[in-house]
Design a protein around this motif. Sequence first.
Motif, PDB file in Angstrom:
ATOM      1  N   ALA A  93      52.049  14.985 -81.155  1.00 28.90           N
ATOM      2  CA  ALA A  93      52.079  13.547 -80.931  1.00 28.90           C
ATOM      3  C   ALA A  93      51.998  13.311 -79.431  1.00 28.90           C
ATOM      4  CB  ALA A  93      53.355  12.933 -81.496  1.00 28.90           C
ATOM      5  N   GLN A  94      51.600  12.100 -79.062  1.00 28.11           N
ATOM      6  CA  GLN A  94      51.518  11.738 -77.652  1.00 28.11           C
ATOM      7  C   GLN A  94      52.676  10.809 -77.301  1.00 28.11           C
ATOM      8  OE1 GLN A  94      47.513  10.232 -77.185  1.00 28.11           O
ATOM      9  NE2 GLN A  94      46.931  12.170 -76.240  1.00 28.11           N
ATOM     10  N   TYR A  95      53.159  10.955 -76.079  1.00 25.31           N
ATOM     11  CA  TYR A  95      54.294  10.182 -75.595  1.00 25.31           C
ATOM     12  C   TYR A  95      53.970   9.597 -74.231  1.00 25.31           C
ATOM     13  CZ  TYR A  95      56.683  12.813 -79.212  1.00 25.31           C
ATOM     14  OH  TYR A  95      57.040  13.364 -80.406  1.00 25.31           O
ATOM     15  N   GLN A  96      54.359   8.350 -74.026  1.00 24.85           N
ATOM     16  CA  GLN A  96      54.262   7.723 -72.707  1.00 24.85           C
ATOM     17  C   GLN A  96      55.505   8.151 -71.945  1.00 24.85           C
ATOM     18  OE1 GLN A  96      51.772   5.811 -71.271  1.00 24.85           O
ATOM     19  NE2 GLN A  96      53.025   6.146 -69.460  1.00 24.85           N
ATOM     20  N   VAL A  97      55.308   8.750 -70.781  1.00 26.55           N
ATOM     21  CA  VAL A  97      56.402   9.322 -70.016  1.00 26.55           C
ATOM     22  C   VAL A  97      56.422   8.722 -68.617  1.00 26.55           C
ATOM     23  CG1 VAL A  97      57.254  11.472 -68.987  1.00 26.55           C
ATOM     24  CG2 VAL A  97      56.345  11.473 -71.306  1.00 26.55           C
ATOM     25  N   LEU A  98      57.619   8.415 -68.139  1.00 29.65           N
ATOM     26  CA  LEU A  98      57.812   7.942 -66.774  1.00 29.65           C
ATOM     27  C   LEU A  98      58.920   8.779 -66.155  1.00 29.65           C
ATOM     28  CD1 LEU A  98      57.033   5.858 -64.625  1.00 29.65           C
ATOM     29  CD2 LEU A  98      58.801   4.370 -65.569  1.00 29.65           C
ATOM     30  N   VAL A  99      58.582   9.485 -65.070  1.00 30.10           N
ATOM     31  CA  VAL A  99      59.528  10.351 -64.372  1.00 30.10           C
ATOM     32  C   VAL A  99      59.596   9.901 -62.922  1.00 30.10           C
ATOM     33  CG1 VAL A  99      59.987  12.723 -63.600  1.00 30.10           C
ATOM     34  CG2 VAL A  99      59.055  12.311 -65.881  1.00 30.10           C
ATOM     35  N   TRP A 100      60.802   9.873 -62.376  1.00 30.57           N
ATOM     36  CA  TRP A 100      61.004   9.563 -60.962  1.00 30.57           C
ATOM     37  C   TRP A 100      61.612  10.783 -60.305  1.00 30.57           C
ATOM     38  CZ3 TRP A 100      65.366   9.840 -57.965  1.00 30.57           C
ATOM     39  CH2 TRP A 100      65.288   9.275 -56.705  1.00 30.57           C
ATOM     40  N   GLY A 101      61.146  11.087 -59.091  1.00 31.82           N
ATOM     41  CA  GLY A 101      61.730  12.220 -58.391  1.00 31.82           C
ATOM     42  C   GLY A 101      61.386  12.219 -56.921  1.00 31.82           C
ATOM     43  N   ILE A 102      62.085  13.065 -56.203  1.00 30.26           N
ATOM     44  CA  ILE A 102      61.825  13.262 -54.782  1.00 30.26           C
ATOM     45  C   ILE A 102      61.292  14.677 -54.635  1.00 30.26           C
ATOM     46  CG2 ILE A 102      62.811  13.323 -52.468  1.00 30.26           C
ATOM     47  CD1 ILE A 102      64.974  11.396 -53.493  1.00 30.26           C
ATOM     48  N   PRO A 103      59.987  14.831 -54.340  1.00 28.99           N
ATOM     49  CA  PRO A 103      59.401  16.168 -54.210  1.00 28.99           C
ATOM     50  C   PRO A 103      60.170  17.004 -53.193  1.00 28.99           C
ATOM     51  CG  PRO A 103      57.688  14.518 -54.251  1.00 28.99           C
ATOM     52  CD  PRO A 103      58.999  13.778 -54.139  1.00 28.99           C
ATOM     53  N   GLY A 104      60.389  18.263 -53.538  1.00 33.57           N
ATOM     54  CA  GLY A 104      61.090  19.181 -52.661  1.00 33.57           C
ATOM     55  C   GLY A 104      62.608  19.103 -52.773  1.00 33.57           C
ATOM     56  N   THR A 105      63.120  18.323 -53.746  1.00 33.28           N
ATOM     57  CA  THR A 105      64.566  18.218 -53.947  1.00 33.28           C
ATOM     58  C   THR A 105      64.888  18.472 -55.411  1.00 33.28           C
ATOM     59  OG1 THR A 105      64.665  15.874 -54.566  1.00 33.28           O
ATOM     60  CG2 THR A 105      64.635  16.378 -52.206  1.00 33.28           C
ATOM     61  N   TYR A 106      66.175  18.377 -55.728  1.00 36.86           N
ATOM     62  CA  TYR A 106      66.635  18.519 -57.105  1.00 36.86           C
ATOM     63  C   TYR A 106      66.857  17.167 -57.761  1.00 36.86           C
ATOM     64  CZ  TYR A 106      67.547  23.221 -55.435  1.00 36.86           C
ATOM     65  OH  TYR A 106      67.411  24.465 -54.899  1.00 36.86           O
ATOM     66  N   GLN A 107      66.424  16.122 -57.129  1.00 30.85           N
ATOM     67  CA  GLN A 107      66.662  14.772 -57.637  1.00 30.85           C
ATOM     68  C   GLN A 107      65.475  14.306 -58.481  1.00 30.85           C
ATOM     69  OE1 GLN A 107      68.012  12.079 -54.623  1.00 30.85           O
ATOM     70  NE2 GLN A 107      69.074  13.718 -53.550  1.00 30.85           N
ATOM     71  N   TRP A 108      65.588  14.488 -59.798  1.00 35.55           N
ATOM     72  CA  TRP A 108      64.549  14.104 -60.744  1.00 35.55           C
ATOM     73  C   TRP A 108      65.203  13.441 -61.937  1.00 35.55           C
ATOM     74  CZ3 TRP A 108      59.424  14.478 -59.800  1.00 35.55           C
ATOM     75  CH2 TRP A 108      59.056  15.220 -58.689  1.00 35.55           C
ATOM     76  N   MET A 109      64.555  12.399 -62.456  1.00 34.85           N
ATOM     77  CA  MET A 109      65.091  11.689 -63.626  1.00 34.85           C
ATOM     78  C   MET A 109      63.966  11.341 -64.587  1.00 34.85           C
ATOM     79  SD  MET A 109      68.016   9.128 -62.105  1.00 34.85           S
ATOM     80  CE  MET A 109      66.850   7.865 -61.795  1.00 34.85           C
ATOM     81  N   LEU A 110      64.261  11.484 -65.851  1.00 38.35           N
ATOM     82  CA  LEU A 110      63.363  11.033 -66.905  1.00 38.35           C
ATOM     83  C   LEU A 110      63.730   9.598 -67.222  1.00 38.35           C
ATOM     84  CD1 LEU A 110      61.202  11.526 -69.056  1.00 38.35           C
ATOM     85  CD2 LEU A 110      63.014  12.447 -70.529  1.00 38.35           C
ATOM     86  N   LEU A 111      62.838   8.673 -66.950  1.00 39.24           N
ATOM     87  CA  LEU A 111      63.117   7.249 -67.135  1.00 39.24           C
ATOM     88  C   LEU A 111      62.632   6.719 -68.477  1.00 39.24           C
ATOM     89  CD1 LEU A 111      62.095   5.975 -63.584  1.00 39.24           C
ATOM     90  CD2 LEU A 111      64.388   6.562 -64.411  1.00 39.24           C
ATOM     91  N   GLU A 112      61.552   7.282 -68.992  1.00 45.51           N
ATOM     92  CA  GLU A 112      60.979   6.789 -70.240  1.00 45.51           C
ATOM     93  C   GLU A 112      60.296   7.922 -70.981  1.00 45.51           C
ATOM     94  OE1 GLU A 112      58.724   2.922 -70.346  1.00 45.51           O
ATOM     95  OE2 GLU A 112      57.075   4.310 -70.766  1.00 45.51           O
ATOM     96  N   PHE A 113      60.457   7.935 -72.294  1.00 50.31           N
ATOM     97  CA  PHE A 113      59.804   8.921 -73.160  1.00 50.31           C
ATOM     98  C   PHE A 113      59.654   8.271 -74.518  1.00 50.31           C
ATOM     99  CE2 PHE A 113      59.138  12.693 -75.652  1.00 50.31           C
ATOM    100  CZ  PHE A 113      58.621  13.627 -74.776  1.00 50.31           C
ATOM    101  N   LYS A 114      58.503   7.681 -74.770  1.00 52.43           N
ATOM    102  CA  LYS A 114      58.335   6.988 -76.060  1.00 52.43           C
ATOM    103  C   LYS A 114      57.007   7.372 -76.710  1.00 52.43           C
ATOM    104  CE  LYS A 114      56.721   2.638 -74.096  1.00 52.43           C
ATOM    105  NZ  LYS A 114      56.951   1.222 -73.992  1.00 52.43           N
ATOM    106  N   LYS A 115      57.063   7.514 -78.011  1.00 53.64           N
ATOM    107  CA  LYS A 115      55.909   7.922 -78.814  1.00 53.64           C
ATOM    108  C   LYS A 115      54.868   6.815 -78.825  1.00 53.64           C
ATOM    109  CE  LYS A 115      55.086  10.266 -83.144  1.00 53.64           C
ATOM    110  NZ  LYS A 115      55.718  10.766 -84.363  1.00 53.64           N
ATOM    111  N   ILE A 116      53.594   7.183 -78.651  1.00 51.54           N
ATOM    112  CA  ILE A 116      52.536   6.177 -78.633  1.00 51.54           C
ATOM    113  C   ILE A 116      51.557   6.329 -79.782  1.00 51.54           C
ATOM    114  CG2 ILE A 116      52.678   5.652 -76.198  1.00 51.54           C
ATOM    115  CD1 ILE A 116      50.342   7.517 -75.679  1.00 51.54           C
ATOM    116  N   ASN A 117      51.673   7.355 -80.602  1.00 53.61           N
ATOM    117  CA  ASN A 117      50.788   7.462 -81.774  1.00 53.61           C
ATOM    118  C   ASN A 117      51.481   8.043 -82.965  1.00 53.61           C
ATOM    119  OD1 ASN A 117      50.934  10.192 -81.134  1.00 53.61           O
ATOM    120  ND2 ASN A 117      48.743  10.484 -81.050  1.00 53.61           N
TER     121      ASN A 117
END
Length: 117
Positions: A93-117
Amino acid sequence: MRSLAAVFFVVLAAALAAGAASARFVDPPDADVPAGTHPAQIGRFAVLVYSMNRGSKLKYVSVSDSVVRRAHQGGVRYSMVVTAADGASGATAQYQVLVWGIPGTYQWMLLEFKKIN
């Protein structure tokens, strides 16, 4: 919310340990994404965090339609369509994903993960 943060740090530690044994990827000079960040890595991160948080058995397959939005609240937003397979049935299945992060750090968050089909 604390349990999600704990899961995030466990996932991050596992990813770092796995990455330490792998070959280093060298960014091409004309890369369209910030150094050290690649759509496939971010897609795998999103599927892993979602699966651990929801108790699902999704497996990363691929990324398509990746868009990088630079300089958002001190980090970078990555919007993409991730294809994942169900671990039990193998159905994809396909999912719309939105991730925020700071490259080169450990600060990453998954903001959105929703099925699109």
